[in-house]
Design an enzyme around this catalytic site. Structure first.
Site, PDB file in Angstrom:
ATOM      1  N   LYS A 139       0.845  -1.194   0.000  1.00  0.00           N
ATOM      2  CA  LYS A 139       0.000   0.000   0.000  1.00  0.00           C
ATOM      3  C   LYS A 139       0.884   1.249   0.000  1.00  0.00           C
ATOM      4  CE  LYS A 139       0.084   1.278   4.626  1.00  0.00           C
ATOM      5  NZ  LYS A 139      -0.055   2.396   5.341  1.00  0.00           N
ATOM      6  N   HIS A 169      -0.902  -5.562   5.888  1.00  0.00           N
ATOM      7  CA  HIS A 169      -0.484  -6.517   6.923  1.00  0.00           C
ATOM      8  C   HIS A 169      -1.487  -6.625   8.073  1.00  0.00           C
ATOM      9  CE1 HIS A 169       1.153  -2.886   8.857  1.00  0.00           C
ATOM     10  NE2 HIS A 169       1.292  -3.571   9.962  1.00  0.00           N
ATOM     11  N   GLU A 207      -1.360   5.336  18.276  1.00  0.00           N
ATOM     12  CA  GLU A 207       0.042   4.905  18.458  1.00  0.00           C
ATOM     13  C   GLU A 207       0.824   5.938  19.263  1.00  0.00           C
ATOM     14  OE1 GLU A 207       1.613   2.772  14.691  1.00  0.00           O
ATOM     15  OE2 GLU A 207       0.569   4.529  13.961  1.00  0.00           O
ATOM     16  N   ASP A 226      -2.748   6.912   5.305  1.00  0.00           N
ATOM     17  CA  ASP A 226      -1.790   5.929   5.824  1.00  0.00           C
ATOM     18  C   ASP A 226      -2.506   4.813   6.584  1.00  0.00           C
ATOM     19  OD1 ASP A 226       0.754   4.849   6.503  1.00  0.00           O
ATOM     20  OD2 ASP A 226       0.652   5.805   8.474  1.00  0.00           O
ATOM     21  N   HIS A 231      -5.805   0.041   6.312  1.00  0.00           N
ATOM     22  CA  HIS A 231      -5.916  -0.883   7.445  1.00  0.00           C
ATOM     23  C   HIS A 231      -7.257  -0.829   8.173  1.00  0.00           C
ATOM     24  CE1 HIS A 231      -1.719  -1.328   6.737  1.00  0.00           C
ATOM     25  NE2 HIS A 231      -1.340  -0.226   7.331  1.00  0.00           N
ATOM     26  N   LYS A 330      -1.043   9.390  15.684  1.00  0.00           N
ATOM     27  CA  LYS A 330       0.337   9.170  16.135  1.00  0.00           C
ATOM     28  C   LYS A 330       0.657  10.105  17.302  1.00  0.00           C
ATOM     29  CE  LYS A 330       2.505   7.270  12.005  1.00  0.00           C
ATOM     30  NZ  LYS A 330       2.634   5.883  12.479  1.00  0.00           N
TER      31      LYS A 330
HETATM   32  O1  LIG Z   1       1.267   0.543   7.685  1.00  0.00           O
HETATM   33  C1  LIG Z   1       1.441   1.162   8.718  1.00  0.00           C
HETATM   34  O2  LIG Z   1       1.215   0.529   9.900  1.00  0.00           O
HETATM   35  C2  LIG Z   1       1.895   0.969  11.088  1.00  0.00           C
HETATM   36  C3  LIG Z   1       1.164   0.318  12.258  1.00  0.00           C
HETATM   37  O3  LIG Z   1       1.238  -1.080  12.142  1.00  0.00           O
HETATM   38  P1  LIG Z   1       2.257  -1.903  13.043  1.00  0.00           P
HETATM   39  O4  LIG Z   1       2.117  -3.309  12.599  1.00  0.00           O
HETATM   40  O5  LIG Z   1       3.630  -1.351  12.804  1.00  0.00           O
HETATM   41  O6  LIG Z   1       1.799  -1.672  14.457  1.00  0.00           O
HETATM   42  C4  LIG Z   1       1.906   2.484  11.197  1.00  0.00           C
HETATM   43  O7  LIG Z   1       2.728   2.872  12.281  1.00  0.00           O
HETATM   44  C5  LIG Z   1       2.455   3.084   9.916  1.00  0.00           C
HETATM   45  O8  LIG Z   1       2.404   4.506   9.970  1.00  0.00           O
HETATM   46  C6  LIG Z   1       1.666   2.606   8.722  1.00  0.00           C
HETATM   47  O9  LIG Z   1       2.300   3.043   7.508  1.00  0.00           O
END
Ligand SMILES: O=C1O[C@H](COP(=O)(O)O)[C@@H](O)[C@H](O)[C@H]1O
Length: 474
Positions: A139, A169, A207, A226, A231, A330
Site C-alpha cells: 500500500k 499486513h 500509536e 496511511d 488498514h 500518532k
Molecule cells: O502501515 C502502517 O502501519 C503501522 C502500524 O502497524 P504496526 O504493525 O507497525 O503496528 C503504522 O505505524 C504506519 O504509519 C503505517 O504506515
C-alpha cells in the site's frame, strides 16, 4: 487450495531489497516462516538500484533473520543461496535479466514507492511474465479511486486477479483474524452483532510512535490515507461482514467487499463527521517530542494530519443506523488499538434492583501487543446483591505463531491463496469512502486541530459513540 511441496523450486524476488520495509518487516516475516517450515526449494533474489553485491545482501538477510531468531536448515539454505542483482526495475531489459535468473514459479514483491511500482508494472507488462507469476504489492495502491482502478487494470493485464496480492499486513494480523473465530466459532456473539443490539462500534488505532524516519512518506500521506483508507477499513469490513461459508478467498473477500460498498461517511456529511488534528510539542514517557512541523524533514507550511477520525455508516440490513467511529493517530500518550462494541441498554431493569446499568462493551484487541479480549458487564454483588455492580473482565488470546508478514508470505508462497490479500474492487471502494472527507479537508471545511504529543488527542472529542459537533455546540 494448493500447497508447495518440499522439493519444488520457487523464486521470491524482492524489489526494493535495500530499503527499510525489506529489512524491518519482509525479511523478519520470511525468516519466521522459514523457521517453522520449508517453502519448497526457495530461491530468494534481492534487487534494487543501490550498488550492493550478494555479500552485502546476505549480511542484511542474516541480520533481519536474526531479529526473529530465525534458525534451522530452511533458513540456512536460503541465506547461503540468496543473490542480489542490481537493477533499475523500470527498465525492460534489466527486468528481463532479473526474470531470467529465476527458477520455478516466480513471486515478485514490490517493496517500492508507489510511482516506481507503477512504472515497474508497465515494464513487466511490456516484457511479459512466466505463467503462474504472482505479484505482491504494498500500500498505498493508487492515490484515489481512479488511479487505483487504472493500476488494477494494468496489473491484471500482467497476471490474473487471484495472483495479484495487494498487501495489507493488518489483514494478516493474528489478532485481527481472531475476529473470525470470535464471530463464527461461537454461538453467543454473532446473534447480537447487529443494529437490534449494538449502539455503536469504535475501531481505534492510537500509536505512541511518531515519524520513525519516514517524514517524506508520512507528510505526503497523513493519517487518513496511511491508516484509515487501508488498514482500518479492512478491519471494519472483516468485523462487519455477514457470516461466510468458508475462509476461501472468494467467500471472505466477497463478504468484505459487500460491506465496503455499503459504507459511507455518516449522513454523507464529512464536515460534521470527520475530524483531523496534528501533534504539537510534548512528552511521551521520557521522550521529548517536537511539534510535528518541527520534526526533521517536515516543512513548516505542512498541513498534514497526524490523527484522523471518521464516523461511518454501513448501510446493510444488519448495521443500518449503527455508527462506526474509526480513528487513528500518532504521538498519543498511550497505545490504544482495539475494536469496541457498545451495546444498547437492556430493555428493562427489574423493579427492586438498585442503580443504573452501564452499557455492555466488548473490547477486541487488534494490535499484536494488545491481544486481549475484554467484556464490560453489569452484575449484582458481591456487595449488596440487589444493586447493579459494573465489572470488567478480560483475557488474553494467543499472539499468533507468525508475525503478520510471515502470515502474508505463508498465504502466498505456501497456501497459494488470496484470502489475506486485498482484492482490486475493495481498494477502489476504500478510496471512494474517504474521498468526500479529503474533499472537505482540501476545501478547509474541517479545521486542523492540535493536540500535545503524549496526550489522548484533542480535548472535547468523545471517547466512543457518535461524535456530532452540532450536539456539542461547536
Ligand atoms: O502501515 C502502517 O502501519 C503501522 C502500524 O502497524 P504496526 O504493525 O507497525 O503496528 C503504522 O505505524 C504506519 O504509519 C503505517 O504506515
Amino acid at each position: 487450495m494448493t500447497t508447495v511441496s518440499d522439493n519444488e523450486t520457487q523464486t521470491l524476488v524482492i524489489l526494493g531489497a535495500s530499503g527499510d520495509l525489506t529489512a524491518r518487516l519482509l525479511l523478519p516475516g520470511l525468516g519466521a516462516l522459514l523457521t517453522s517450515q520449508a517453502l519448497g526449494d526457495l530461491q530468494l533474489i534481492g534487487s534494487d538500484l543501490r550498488d550492493w553485491d550478494t555479500q552485502r545482501w546476505q549480511a542484511q538477510v542474516t541480520e533481519s533473520f536474526a531479529e526473529v531468531d530465525a534458525t534451522g536448515p530452511h533458513v540456512d539454505a536460503v541465506v547461503t543461496n540468496t543473490t542480489y542483482l542490481q537493477a533499475d526495475v523500470t527498465a525492460e531489459d534489466e527486468l528481463r535479466a532479473l526474470l531470467a535468473a529465476c527458477q520455478g514459479p516466480v513471486t515478485i514483491y514490490f517493496a517500492l514507492p508507489p510511482a516506481i511500482t507503477e512504472r515497474a508494472c508497465q515494464a513487466l507488462e511490456a516484457i511479459g511474465v512466466p505463467e503462474g507469476t504472482r505479484l505482491m504489492i504494498e500500500k498505498p495502491f493508487g492515490s484515489d479511486a481512479d488511479s487505483a482502478q487504472a493500476l488494477n487494470e494494468l496489473v491484471t493485464r500482467i497476471v490474473p486477479e487471484h495472483h495479484v496480492h495487494r498487501i495489507d499486513h493488518f489483514v494478516a494480523m493474528p489478532t485481527v483474524l481472531n475476529v473470525l473465530g470470535l464471530r463464527f466459532a461461537n454461538r453467543m456473539f454473532e446473534p447480537v452483532l447487529n443494529n437490534e443490539h449494538v449502539a455503536s462500534v469504535d475501531i481505534v488505532f492510537d500509536e505512541t510512535l511518531t515519524l520513525e524516519g519516514r517524514a517524506d512518506f508520512y507528510d505526503a500521506t497523513g493519517a487518513l490515507v496511511d491508516m484509515i483508507q487501508s488498514h482500518m477499513l479492512e478491519v471494519l469490513a472483516l468485523f462487519a461482514m455477514d457470516p461466510v461459508p468458508s475462509l476461501g478467498a472468494d467467500d471472505v473477500r466477497d463478504g468484505k467487499a459487500q460491506v465496503l460498498r455499503a459504507t459511507h461517511i455518516w449522513d454523507d456529511d464529512p464536515i460534521n463527521y470527520s475530524r483531523r488534528a496534528r501533534y504539537t510539542a510534548g512528552k511521551i514517557g521520557d521522550r521529548d517530542v517536537p511539534s510535528y512541523v518541527d520534526e526533521q524533514g517536515i516543512d513548516a507550511s505542512s498541513t498534514t494530519e497526524t490523527l484522523a477520525e471518521l464516523v461511518l455508516a454501513v448501510d446493510t440490513w444488519r448495521w443500518s443506523g449503527v455508527p462506526f467511529r474509526v480513528r487513528s493517530g500518532k504521538a498519543l500518550g498511550s497505545p490504544r488499538t482495539e475494536i469496541v462494541i457498545t451495546f444498547q441498554e437492556p430493555p428493562l431493569v427489574p423493579e427492586g434492583m438498585a442503580g443504573a446499568p452501564q452499557a455492555n462493551r466488548l473490547h477486541i484487541g487488534i494490535d499484536l501487543a494488545s491481544n486481549e479480549l475484554g467484556l464490560e458487564l453489569n452484575l449484582t454483588g458481591p456487595g449488596d446483591p440487589f444493586r447493579i455492580d459494573p465489572v470488567s473482565m478480560s483475557g488474553q488470546f494467543g499472539p499468533g505463531a507468525l508475525p503478520p508478514y510471515g502470515e502474508v508470505f505463508k498465504s502466498v508462497l505456501v497456501d497459494d491463496t488470496a484470502t489475506l490479500s486485498v482484492r482490486g474492487d475493495m481498494v477502489v471502494e476504500c478510496w471512494r469512502i474517504i474521498e468526500p472527507v479529503r474533499q472537505a479537508w482540501r476545501n478547509g471545511q474541517v479545521p486542523l486541530q492540535e493536540y500535545a504529543a503524549g496526550s489522548n488527542g484533542p480535548t472535547g472529542w468523545p471517547e466512543t459513540g457518535l461524535p456530532n459537533r452540532a450536539e456539542q455546540g461547536e
